[in-house]
Design a protein around this motif. Structure first.
Motif: not given
Length: 98
Positions: A51-56, A6-13, A62-67
């Motif tokens: 392409a990254l899974p959203a960690p939160s 989970l931490s790695a996912s947050h860090d990558a995001w 943010h994904k929706l705002e960007i899209r």
């Protein structure tokens, strides 16, 4: 082990989102002759971010705002959805123990 994943996912995001925001800021301030390259780099960063899974839930927001960023108006249903999601996130973080 799950906490590390989970931490790695947050860090990558967070890393990719920060990169996207940096490119967006650079693009806003770029002289005309640099805009094309920055627009391509930003589009690539956006694709990588999506392409990254959203960690939160905040990452989903943010994904929706960007899209939808170029398609939103104040009355648009998508704006209302984003506002609802932001309100839910804020309410969730205000809960004790959150």
């Amino acid at each position: 082990m799950a906490v590390e994943a989970l931490s790695a996912s947050h860090d990558a995001w967070n890393t990719q989102y920060a990169h996207y925001l940096s490119l967006t800021q650079q693009l806003e301030q770029a002289p005309p002759h640099e805009r094309d390259a920055l627009e391509r780099a930003r589009a690539d960063a956006q694709d990588d971010l999506m392409a990254l899974p959203a960690p939160s839930l905040t990452a989903v927001l943010h994904k929706l705002e960007i899209r939808w960023e170029d398609q939103l108006s104040a009355e648009d249903e998508r704006r209302l959805i984003l506002d609802d999601l932001a309100d839910l996130i804020q309410a969730q973080t205000a809960l004790p123990g959150a």
